[in-house]
Write a protein that holds these residues in place. Structure first.
Motif, mmCIF file in Angstrom:
data_model
loop_
_atom_site.group_PDB
_atom_site.id
_atom_site.type_symbol
_atom_site.label_atom_id
_atom_site.label_comp_id
_atom_site.label_asym_id
_atom_site.label_seq_id
_atom_site.Cartn_x
_atom_site.Cartn_y
_atom_site.Cartn_z
ATOM 1 N N GLY A 91 1.779 7.081 8.328
ATOM 2 C CA GLY A 91 1.183 8.394 8.064
ATOM 3 C C GLY A 91 0.871 8.566 6.597
ATOM 4 O O GLY A 91 1.025 9.656 6.033
ATOM 5 N N GLU A 92 0.419 7.473 5.949
ATOM 6 C CA GLU A 92 0.213 7.496 4.494
ATOM 7 C C GLU A 92 -1.131 6.898 4.099
ATOM 8 O O GLU A 92 -1.631 5.979 4.756
ATOM 9 N N LEU A 93 -1.651 7.403 3.013
ATOM 10 C CA LEU A 93 -2.850 6.850 2.378
ATOM 11 C C LEU A 93 -2.464 6.456 0.950
ATOM 12 O O LEU A 93 -1.758 7.206 0.268
ATOM 13 N N THR A 94 -2.914 5.284 0.532
ATOM 14 C CA THR A 94 -2.646 4.841 -0.846
ATOM 15 C C THR A 94 -3.961 4.755 -1.606
ATOM 16 O O THR A 94 -4.941 4.190 -1.107
ATOM 17 N N ALA A 95 -3.978 5.350 -2.802
ATOM 18 C CA ALA A 95 -5.165 5.285 -3.662
ATOM 19 C C ALA A 95 -4.759 4.741 -5.016
ATOM 20 O O ALA A 95 -3.626 4.946 -5.467
ATOM 21 N N SER A 96 -5.689 4.049 -5.647
ATOM 22 C CA SER A 96 -5.436 3.483 -6.977
ATOM 23 C C SER A 96 -6.161 4.325 -8.029
ATOM 24 O O SER A 96 -7.373 4.505 -7.956
ATOM 25 N N PHE A 97 -5.395 4.859 -8.982
ATOM 26 C CA PHE A 97 -5.955 5.610 -10.107
ATOM 27 C C PHE A 97 -5.697 4.808 -11.377
ATOM 28 O O PHE A 97 -4.543 4.656 -11.794
ATOM 29 N N ASP A 98 -6.784 4.260 -11.958
ATOM 30 C CA ASP A 98 -6.653 3.412 -13.153
ATOM 31 C C ASP A 98 -5.592 2.330 -12.962
ATOM 32 O O ASP A 98 -4.746 2.093 -13.830
ATOM 33 N N GLY A 99 -5.618 1.703 -11.764
ATOM 34 C CA GLY A 99 -4.708 0.585 -11.505
ATOM 35 C C GLY A 99 -3.320 1.000 -11.048
ATOM 36 O O GLY A 99 -2.476 0.141 -10.764
ATOM 37 N N ARG A 100 -3.039 2.314 -10.956
ATOM 38 C CA ARG A 100 -1.714 2.791 -10.539
ATOM 39 C C ARG A 100 -1.791 3.306 -9.107
ATOM 40 O O ARG A 100 -2.637 4.145 -8.784
ATOM 41 N N ALA A 101 -0.914 2.778 -8.243
ATOM 42 C CA ALA A 101 -0.937 3.169 -6.825
ATOM 43 C C ALA A 101 -0.278 4.541 -6.642
ATOM 44 O O ALA A 101 0.816 4.786 -7.152
ATOM 45 N N VAL A 102 -0.975 5.435 -5.931
ATOM 46 C CA VAL A 102 -0.447 6.771 -5.633
ATOM 47 C C VAL A 102 -0.490 6.962 -4.120
ATOM 48 O O VAL A 102 -1.522 6.722 -3.492
ATOM 49 N N VAL A 103 0.644 7.384 -3.539
ATOM 50 C CA VAL A 103 0.762 7.505 -2.081
ATOM 51 C C VAL A 103 0.688 8.976 -1.662
ATOM 52 O O VAL A 103 1.357 9.830 -2.245
ATOM 53 N N TYR A 104 -0.132 9.263 -0.649
ATOM 54 C CA TYR A 104 -0.279 10.603 -0.083
ATOM 55 C C TYR A 104 0.125 10.578 1.384
ATOM 56 O O TYR A 104 -0.299 9.673 2.123
ATOM 57 N N GLY A 105 0.924 11.546 1.824
ATOM 58 C CA GLY A 105 1.096 11.758 3.256
ATOM 59 C C GLY A 105 -0.187 12.353 3.804
ATOM 60 O O GLY A 105 -0.925 13.028 3.074
ATOM 61 N N PHE A 106 -0.475 12.118 5.083
ATOM 62 C CA PHE A 106 -1.726 12.626 5.655
ATOM 63 C C PHE A 106 -1.842 14.148 5.504
ATOM 64 O O PHE A 106 -2.929 14.681 5.343
ATOM 65 N N GLY A 107 -0.720 14.851 5.546
ATOM 66 C CA GLY A 107 -0.746 16.308 5.405
ATOM 67 C C GLY A 107 -1.041 16.783 3.999
ATOM 68 O O GLY A 107 -1.266 17.975 3.771
ATOM 69 N N GLU A 108 -1.038 15.853 3.024
ATOM 70 C CA GLU A 108 -1.299 16.215 1.622
ATOM 71 C C GLU A 108 -2.750 15.955 1.214
ATOM 72 O O GLU A 108 -3.110 16.124 0.050
ATOM 73 N N LEU A 109 -3.566 15.518 2.166
ATOM 74 C CA LEU A 109 -4.915 15.071 1.814
ATOM 75 C C LEU A 109 -5.874 16.205 1.488
ATOM 76 O O LEU A 109 -7.037 15.966 1.175
ATOM 77 N N ASP A 110 -5.374 17.460 1.516
ATOM 78 C CA ASP A 110 -6.249 18.550 1.075
ATOM 79 C C ASP A 110 -6.414 18.555 -0.440
ATOM 80 O O ASP A 110 -7.209 19.311 -0.979
ATOM 81 N N THR A 111 -5.672 17.680 -1.148
ATOM 82 C CA THR A 111 -5.860 17.586 -2.605
ATOM 83 C C THR A 111 -6.847 16.478 -2.981
ATOM 84 O O THR A 111 -7.111 16.267 -4.154
ATOM 85 N N LEU A 112 -7.369 15.763 -1.978
ATOM 86 C CA LEU A 112 -8.346 14.692 -2.245
ATOM 87 C C LEU A 112 -9.673 15.016 -1.582
ATOM 88 O O LEU A 112 -9.698 15.570 -0.482
#
Length: 731
Positions: A626-647
């Motif tokens: 239930g997670e999405l991982t995004a890379s910001f300037d080479g740093r991995a940031v993990v979001y729960g699916f319920g937190e995706l309103d910030t992306l």
């Protein structure tokens, strides 16, 4: 087994949810495939439910209908779900991704180990989870925590749904209020407006009405006044004229003006809001913003009064020495700026692209660095800080990182009691810095330090409230250098020449250039013509001609979010053209997210250390976790699916959101459809974001409207007056 549709009879259906074909978290509308008792084939049920998962036991009442497109469906007027009871249902439920940490693999293992007692084990004997192969202490703790969290989130969803409100913010509400969420919402639903981004006054008001709160209740009118001021803050104002605020609140609340006036007096007496003048206008300010603007002025004036943290430096000697080191001969305007910086405790440097701001900063840093001055550099965004590091050769940090964010306590670790360790602080891209952030930064500047503030005052003001850089310059209370001379090398760039033409109220050159150029105009008479041209430019023409990556190097910047050539619509089109989603994807909050997507963070998250406007790239979507991982300037940031309103997808973004960023190539749609947003500083800001290439797509008429419209939207703020009139030294 099939039944003839008979809409006149109400039936009851019961069975196991095999698949949730569609569920809109906002409205609760769902399309379900159900293994219903008494039916050989799966049946389709449509209805509304706050939350629903495969495997759950469903009871529905309604009638059969024959839909032309979808065939026979059971239209449920009422749906009730309960936890699954069969081993098969439990496995399907656990595998659905409802509980972070359990996907299909672990669902099968857990049911194999505990059969139909799985839920009881998680609830009553969670230590036994370790008996399942592959579940160690970390995963077990995570499953237990996710189970407890999910119970509360579902409780919140049911509460919201029962009060006629969309449920998509349930995870955010849980993160904010924890296990007390339902109690908090029941006692004062208007807190949601203040605390949860994405929930407006009307949503909270709907809950309040259902709870029996009277339209004239004090709690409601107070919330309405605060909301009207918060809306003004979202438009960049620090306050509003009383003659604007009162009608706004009356319209919003639908109550008598006298009641709003009475409650406003109570708010003033309470100190929640503050009354003051801006020019001749009587204004009302939110107390925190009012104090922050006043605090900025007091800190700047106090800093200005102090003695320099370095011994007097003779510019006549220092400048030739620095020119030799930098390898450049400075123009007279630049020499004047450097000399003023060496003699000033607070200096503002402003000017457009190509006027030598970077050269001046580098010269100042070279001279003061040689004298052993302790220097700190900062900028409001990660990209701006990175660019500052590249141009100066020194470390530059974001303001948030410099002030050392304290995610647990909120706010920053650096401040009055724990100031920054420096003799000179240089702030770049200062036009982007809003009132709260500038106040926090200035509180952390030691009284003996000097300050150099650099920015382009003709760009758009900050996304947040205030117009700090503009007010600092307009006050004439601080030493200021305004650079206007474009240097020879920069004058060869059509981007820079076009930007300066726009800024001075002249049309940029739109005719096709001879040979290669860095600035082009592509005509498009309407949105229907513009959209395919933009897609063709981004996907094919620019990458082929300039060797740029369509996702990483090219940014579409729009005057606004709405409309056919707005950022929202173009994001959907560009995402489909550049990175069509495969199986590994998640759909949340009206967007689809898949690996390879370019995304933007749209609110500050101090725990994750990602901030409003940061751009990243999705590296993984894991339905099992239930997670999405995004890379910001080479740093991995993990979001729960319920937190995706910030992306949000960021193939296209608004020009406002692009402030402080530079991109190798920028494509800007400019059409009369954007009429309300066509302003000179908006177009100027967009054009100055492009480093190697800028392409305007649209109508010359729309560009002309933007160039002529120099009004911008004036912001209600008091900083300029504070700088002109407050006594220094106070905090």
């Amino acid at each position: 087994m099939t039944r003839q549709a008979d809409p006149t009879t109400t039936e009851l259906l019961a069975g196991t949810v095999e698949r949730v074909t569609f569920h809109n978290a906002e409205s609760g509308f769902c399309v379900l495939r159900v293994k219903a008792r008494g039916h050989r084939d799966l049946v389709t049920i449509v209805g509304h439910a706050a939350s629903i998962s495969a495997g759950e036991w469903l009871t529905a009442s309604g009638e059969w209908t024959n839909d032309r497109t979808h065939g026979q469906q059971f239209k449920a007027r009422f749906l009730k779900t309960s936890a699954p009871t069969t081993a098969e249902g439990i496995e399907r439920y656990l595998a659905s991704g409802m509980i972070r940490g359990i996907g299909p693999v672990y669902a099968k293992k857990m049911v194999a180990a505990f059969g139909e007692s799985v839920f009881d084990i998680i609830e009553a004997s969670p230590d036994r989870l370790r008996e399942v192969p592959g579940i160690g202490p970390v995963r077990a703790a995570r499953i237990i925590r996710a189970w407890a969290d999910q119970k509360v989130v579902r409780e919140i969803m049911v509460f919201l749904h029962a009060h006629g409100v969309g449920t998509s913010r349930a995870v955010r509400i849980f993160k904010t209020y924890g296990v007390d969420a339902v109690q908090v919402m029941s006692e004062n639903p208007y807190r949601l407006v203040r605390d949860i981004r994405g929930i407006g006054f009307k949503t909270a008001d709907a809950i309040a009405m259902r709870l029996g709160i009277e339209p004239t209740a004090m709690i409601r009118v107070r919330a309405g006044i605060s909301y009207a001021l918060s809306e003004a803050m979202d438009d960049g104002h620090c306050g509003l004229p009383t003659e604007q605020l009162l009608p706004l609140a009356v319209e919003l609340l639908g109550v008598q003006a006298e009641l709003v006036t009475t409650v406003l007096d109570l708010e003033l007496a309470d100190g929640s809001v503050v009354a003051d003048q801006v020019g001749d206008a009587a204004c009302i300010f939110l107390a925190g913003l009012y104090a922050a603007e006043r605090g900025i002025a007091e800190r700047l004036l106090a800093l200005r009064q102090g003695t320099l943290p370095w011994d007097w430096i003779d510019p006549a000697k220092a400048l030739p020495w620095a020119e030799q080191r930098v390898g450049l001969t400075l123009a007279e305007s630049q020499r004047h700026a450097v000399a003023l910086a060496l003699a000033s405790k607070v200096l503002v440097i402003t000017g457009g692209p190509g006027v030598g701001k970077t050269t001046i900063i580098n010269t100042i840093l070279r001279i003061l660095g040689a004298k052993g001055v302790r220097i700190l550099l900062c900028a409001p965004t990660g990209r701006a800080a990175k660019r500052m590091s590249e141009t100066t050769g020194l470390e530059a940090r974001t303001i948030h990182r410099l002030l050392e964010v304290d995610p647990k306590a909120g706010g920053f670790k650096r401040g009055l009691e724990n100031p920054l360790d420096c003799d000179l602080l240089v702030i770049d891209e200062a036009s982007m810095v809003d009132v709260p952030l500038m106040h926090a930064l200035l509180k952390a500047v030691p009284p003996e330090a000097a300050l150099v503030v650099v920015g382009d005052v003709d760009q758009l003001p900050s996304v947040g409230p205030g117009q700090v850089l503009s007010d600092m310059i307009a006050s004439a209370a601080l030493a200021t250098v305004r650079l206007t001379e474009i240097f020879r090398q920069a004058a060869a760039s059509r981007i820079i020449v076009s930007a300066h033409r726009i800024n001075s109220g002249q049309m940029p050159e739109l005719t096709k250039p001879e040979g290669d150029s860095d600035f082009y105009f592509v005509p498009a008479a309407d949105p229907e013509m513009a959209v395919p041209r933009i897609i063709d430019l981004v996907k094919t023409r620019i990458p082929q001609r300039f060797g740029l990556d369509p996702i990483r190097d090219i940014q579409v910047l729009c005057p606004m979010n709405r409309g056919g050539v707005g950022a929202r619509s173009l994001n959907i089109e560009l995402q489909a053209a550049l990175n069509p989603a495969g199986e590994r994807r998640v759909e949340r909050f009206g967007w689809t997210f898949a690996p390879g997507d370019k995304v933007m963070q749209i609110e500050n998250d101090y725990e994750k250390e990602v901030y409003n406007g940061d751009i990243g790239f999705i590296t993984d979507v894991d339905p099992e976790q239930g997670e999405l991982t995004a890379s910001f300037d080479g740093r991995a940031v993990v979001y729960g699916f319920g937190e995706l309103d910030t992306l949000v997808p960021a193939y296209a973004a608004t020009i406002h959101k692009s402030q402080g960023s530079e991109y190798p190539a920028v494509v800007i749609p400019v059409l009369t459809q954007h009429y309300t947003m066509l302003q000179r500083n908006l177009l100027y800001t967009g054009v100055t974001r492009g480093k190697r290439l800028v392409v305007l797509v649209g109508q010359p008429k729309a560009i002309a409207i933007a160039v002529k419209n120099a009004s911008g939207r004036a912001r209600w703020s008091k900083l300029r007056e504070w700088l002109q009139g407050v006594s220094p030294g106070a905090r």
